[in-house]
Design a protein around this motif. Sequence first.
Motif, mmCIF file in Angstrom:
data_model
loop_
_atom_site.group_PDB
_atom_site.id
_atom_site.type_symbol
_atom_site.label_atom_id
_atom_site.label_comp_id
_atom_site.label_asym_id
_atom_site.label_seq_id
_atom_site.Cartn_x
_atom_site.Cartn_y
_atom_site.Cartn_z
ATOM 1 N N VAL A 30 0.839 -1.203 0.000
ATOM 2 C CA VAL A 30 0.000 0.000 0.000
ATOM 3 C C VAL A 30 0.873 1.251 0.000
ATOM 4 O O VAL A 30 1.751 1.398 0.840
ATOM 5 C CB VAL A 30 -0.940 0.005 1.227
ATOM 6 C CG1 VAL A 30 -1.701 1.341 1.318
ATOM 7 C CG2 VAL A 30 -1.928 -1.142 1.147
ATOM 8 N N THR A 31 0.624 2.142 -0.954
ATOM 9 C CA THR A 31 1.416 3.368 -1.076
ATOM 10 C C THR A 31 0.758 4.559 -0.403
ATOM 11 O O THR A 31 1.423 5.524 -0.037
ATOM 12 C CB THR A 31 1.639 3.722 -2.549
ATOM 13 O OG1 THR A 31 0.367 3.986 -3.175
ATOM 14 C CG2 THR A 31 2.323 2.573 -3.280
ATOM 15 N N GLY A 32 -0.548 4.518 -0.253
ATOM 16 C CA GLY A 32 -1.267 5.667 0.290
ATOM 17 C C GLY A 32 -1.677 6.663 -0.768
ATOM 18 O O GLY A 32 -2.385 7.637 -0.475
ATOM 19 N N ASN A 33 -1.255 6.462 -2.023
ATOM 20 C CA ASN A 33 -1.648 7.376 -3.097
ATOM 21 C C ASN A 33 -3.128 7.204 -3.418
ATOM 22 O O ASN A 33 -3.645 6.086 -3.449
ATOM 23 C CB ASN A 33 -0.819 7.118 -4.353
ATOM 24 C CG ASN A 33 0.644 7.441 -4.158
ATOM 25 O OD1 ASN A 33 1.008 8.193 -3.255
ATOM 26 N ND2 ASN A 33 1.501 6.872 -4.983
ATOM 27 N N ASN A 34 -3.805 8.311 -3.669
ATOM 28 C CA ASN A 34 -5.221 8.281 -3.997
ATOM 29 C C ASN A 34 -5.402 8.072 -5.501
ATOM 30 O O ASN A 34 -4.638 8.605 -6.304
ATOM 31 C CB ASN A 34 -5.904 9.576 -3.571
ATOM 32 C CG ASN A 34 -5.749 9.824 -2.080
ATOM 33 O OD1 ASN A 34 -5.676 8.882 -1.287
ATOM 34 N ND2 ASN A 34 -5.695 11.076 -1.683
ATOM 35 N N VAL A 35 -6.426 7.301 -5.857
ATOM 36 C CA VAL A 35 -6.635 6.929 -7.254
ATOM 37 C C VAL A 35 -8.000 7.427 -7.720
ATOM 38 O O VAL A 35 -9.026 7.151 -7.089
ATOM 39 C CB VAL A 35 -6.551 5.403 -7.444
ATOM 40 C CG1 VAL A 35 -6.757 5.033 -8.914
ATOM 41 C CG2 VAL A 35 -5.201 4.877 -6.956
ATOM 42 N N LEU A 36 -8.001 8.182 -8.814
ATOM 43 C CA LEU A 36 -9.232 8.650 -9.448
ATOM 44 C C LEU A 36 -9.606 7.682 -10.563
ATOM 45 O O LEU A 36 -8.766 7.328 -11.399
ATOM 46 C CB LEU A 36 -9.029 10.060 -10.015
ATOM 47 C CG LEU A 36 -10.134 10.621 -10.900
ATOM 48 C CD1 LEU A 36 -11.433 10.791 -10.112
ATOM 49 C CD2 LEU A 36 -9.705 11.947 -11.519
ATOM 50 N N MET A 37 -10.875 7.240 -10.563
ATOM 51 C CA MET A 37 -11.352 6.268 -11.554
ATOM 52 C C MET A 37 -12.476 6.881 -12.389
ATOM 53 O O MET A 37 -13.395 7.494 -11.835
ATOM 54 C CB MET A 37 -11.868 5.007 -10.860
ATOM 55 C CG MET A 37 -10.792 4.231 -10.123
ATOM 56 S SD MET A 37 -11.504 3.064 -8.942
ATOM 57 C CE MET A 37 -11.623 4.118 -7.502
ATOM 58 N N ARG A 38 -12.404 6.711 -13.708
ATOM 59 C CA ARG A 38 -13.438 7.218 -14.608
ATOM 60 C C ARG A 38 -13.908 6.087 -15.527
ATOM 61 O O ARG A 38 -13.095 5.318 -16.035
ATOM 62 C CB ARG A 38 -12.911 8.368 -15.468
ATOM 63 C CG ARG A 38 -12.549 9.622 -14.707
ATOM 64 C CD ARG A 38 -12.384 10.800 -15.660
ATOM 65 N NE ARG A 38 -11.956 12.005 -14.951
ATOM 66 C CZ ARG A 38 -10.752 12.531 -15.034
ATOM 67 N NH1 ARG A 38 -9.838 11.961 -15.813
ATOM 68 N NH2 ARG A 38 -10.440 13.624 -14.372
ATOM 69 N N PHE A 39 -15.221 6.042 -15.733
ATOM 70 C CA PHE A 39 -15.806 5.026 -16.616
ATOM 71 C C PHE A 39 -16.381 5.725 -17.839
ATOM 72 O O PHE A 39 -17.192 6.645 -17.717
ATOM 73 C CB PHE A 39 -16.909 4.268 -15.876
ATOM 74 C CG PHE A 39 -17.475 3.099 -16.644
ATOM 75 C CD1 PHE A 39 -16.657 2.048 -17.026
ATOM 76 C CD2 PHE A 39 -18.824 3.053 -16.966
ATOM 77 C CE1 PHE A 39 -17.175 0.970 -17.736
ATOM 78 C CE2 PHE A 39 -19.352 1.982 -17.653
ATOM 79 C CZ PHE A 39 -18.526 0.936 -18.046
ATOM 80 N N ASN A 40 -15.951 5.294 -19.027
ATOM 81 C CA ASN A 40 -16.415 5.945 -20.260
ATOM 82 C C ASN A 40 -17.565 5.213 -20.932
ATOM 83 O O ASN A 40 -17.954 5.544 -22.058
ATOM 84 C CB ASN A 40 -15.255 6.104 -21.247
ATOM 85 C CG ASN A 40 -14.698 4.754 -21.704
ATOM 86 O OD1 ASN A 40 -15.258 3.693 -21.426
ATOM 87 N ND2 ASN A 40 -13.570 4.790 -22.408
ATOM 88 N N ASN A 99 6.319 -0.502 2.414
ATOM 89 C CA ASN A 99 7.181 -0.292 1.239
ATOM 90 C C ASN A 99 7.821 -1.591 0.766
ATOM 91 O O ASN A 99 9.037 -1.676 0.569
ATOM 92 C CB ASN A 99 8.265 0.747 1.527
ATOM 93 C CG ASN A 99 7.707 2.137 1.740
ATOM 94 O OD1 ASN A 99 6.511 2.308 1.961
ATOM 95 N ND2 ASN A 99 8.554 3.138 1.680
ATOM 96 N N GLY A 100 6.972 -2.604 0.620
ATOM 97 C CA GLY A 100 7.482 -3.870 0.119
ATOM 98 C C GLY A 100 8.363 -4.595 1.112
ATOM 99 O O GLY A 100 9.230 -5.377 0.702
ATOM 100 N N GLY A 101 8.153 -4.356 2.405
ATOM 101 C CA GLY A 101 8.937 -5.033 3.427
ATOM 102 C C GLY A 101 10.287 -4.413 3.685
ATOM 103 O O GLY A 101 11.225 -5.094 4.111
ATOM 104 N N THR A 102 10.404 -3.088 3.445
ATOM 105 C CA THR A 102 11.702 -2.418 3.651
ATOM 106 C C THR A 102 11.648 -1.331 4.721
ATOM 107 O O THR A 102 12.690 -0.815 5.122
ATOM 108 C CB THR A 102 12.194 -1.782 2.342
ATOM 109 O OG1 THR A 102 11.239 -0.792 1.912
ATOM 110 C CG2 THR A 102 12.341 -2.832 1.248
ATOM 111 N N VAL A 103 10.455 -0.993 5.188
ATOM 112 C CA VAL A 103 10.299 0.126 6.134
ATOM 113 C C VAL A 103 9.466 -0.330 7.320
ATOM 114 O O VAL A 103 8.402 -0.925 7.156
ATOM 115 C CB VAL A 103 9.623 1.327 5.444
ATOM 116 C CG1 VAL A 103 9.303 2.422 6.454
ATOM 117 C CG2 VAL A 103 10.524 1.876 4.348
#
Length: 629
Positions: free
Chosen positions: A354-364, A543-547
């Motif tokens: 999980v990065t915590g970045n927010n994702v915007l999704m659009r359906f066309n 962070n993939g098991g590094t932090v």
Amino acid sequence: MGDMLGNALSALVSYQRALATTSHNIANADTEGYSRQRVDFATRVPQQLGSTTIGSGVKVASVSRVYDNFTAGQLRSAQAAFSAVDNSYQLASQLDNALADPNLGLGASLSRYYNSIQGVADDPSSISSRQLMLAEAQGLGDRFADLSAQLASLSREVNVRISTSVSDINDLATQVADINLLISESKGKFGTTPNDLLDQRDQALLSLNELIGIKSVEQNDGTVSVFVGNGEALVLGDRTIKMNAVSNVFEPGRIEVAMDLGGGNAVISGSLSGGSLGGSLNFRDGLLDETRNELGRISLAVASSMNEQNRAGIDLRGNQGADIFSVPDPVVHRSINNSSATQMTAQITDLSQVTGNNVLMRFNGSSWSFFDEANGQPVSGVTGSGSVADPFQLSGVQFSLNGAAAAGDQFVLRPTEGATAGLKIVLTDPAGIAAAAATRSLTGSNNIGTGSISQTNVVDSSDPNLLNNVDIEFLNANTYQVNGSGSFSYTPGTDLNINGNQFVLNGSPVAGDHFFIGANTNAVGDNRNILKLAGAENLKLLNGGTVSVQDAVNGLVGDIAVATRSAQINKQSQENLLTQTRARYESVSGVNLDEEAANLLKFQQAYQAAAQATSIANDLFQNLMSAFR
């Protein structure tokens, strides 16, 4: 004599205008935005007498502002840049103070909590130690909740700042448009532009730059058009386009900036920069959102690691451990403009990704597109179709729709946004702390070989057979069976996994040797699991098991401190630049009282000389008239 009188009278009128202009400069020496004015003299059209040209005196050619467009533009740009970084620094300082406090900060709360876990490890049967651990867990949860409340308070403050700035921008835009109308009318009627109106407009433009970075273009009729963002018009001649503070389509409590198009609003928050409004938007969409997401990720790491490890142990009553904290699911916001009633849900499947970045999704209407909400860049790597049976998968999060979406539907996935506020302690019974390991291993008492078995390590606490008895019997030196079934090759030192338990067999067992795994009953003094709970602070979970959690907390506090310090340095730099630019502007356009006093004396002497010339011309005329009596 007539020529002399005319010349003297023209000088009287001209120097009277010069004295009036000088006194006007002196009177407005402290008027903000005032540009000193200068009288420009020119000779009048001379008289032609035969072959001789005789001067006709002086006239006022113009009363002009002492003004430099380039310096004024630099001042506006410097004002916009300073206001932006000053506003960002004010807000970032509040965030830094909330997280970096050595006694009340997140790092201090986490340290106290993990230290209390060590207290239980020192005496697993102590109820008082267990109560202290739960009290510190509650304190940690309260600290996360308090930080979440402070972030929410900062968000509300930003909303107020945005709304106030938008209102002030509209007022100033109206002021510029009104002055534009007066300037165009004056230029149309008299062919000249009133200097004081130009000063008032310049001051309004400077005030606008204090609120938002603008671009201004002067038109042929003397008016100025004002643009913001990516060229959105704010003022066109004597007409304004209103700016509105509107609710975010995904999150009603989040204020955005939009231009009023008559039939609707066009959100332009992402294109605005400069001024206090740009600083507020930049802080909120950058540092504040990033902090909320990272803090949520840390919350999830703490809660998930504690819950998973407590489930891997046995409590004082001999039961398998339960969750210590609640773990909120990711937040998904749907646009209020969606035409379908479809909802989207999400859950975390792999916290390390999980990065915590927010994702915007659009359906066309036929396919989905995915974008990073912060920068609008396309997001790749999404798998799945989005149905419940085949959910979307991205960065350790799966999300799916409960129905069919319609063309134009939009959603925003915020994986960690609500985690900090939603983190609650659910374990209230001190005896429920699972200090002991869930299982243990034994070597058969009748074994004759040199084989040995390590202590068990629970790797899957959700395995339904975790606490079932396991009997490993060697058929010969190289083969064994489990609970009387199967035939497995024996390799010394290899990790083995049975019913969610991991262990290692070593040595040289012989046929008939037994090794056992079973529930760790009557293990009041066992502290194997609680030691793992205490060590969870340094587990590489992110962070993939590094932090680790501690690394993440230190990184977050450090990033905010760096951002705050950077904002402070930028503020100081921009303040110096603004001071220097204003000084250059004032050196050109500002009123210098010493210079005006000198001008006053010069024009007074010139006026007196012209008056004396008028008097002499009058005396000569009277003498001439007396000669004909």
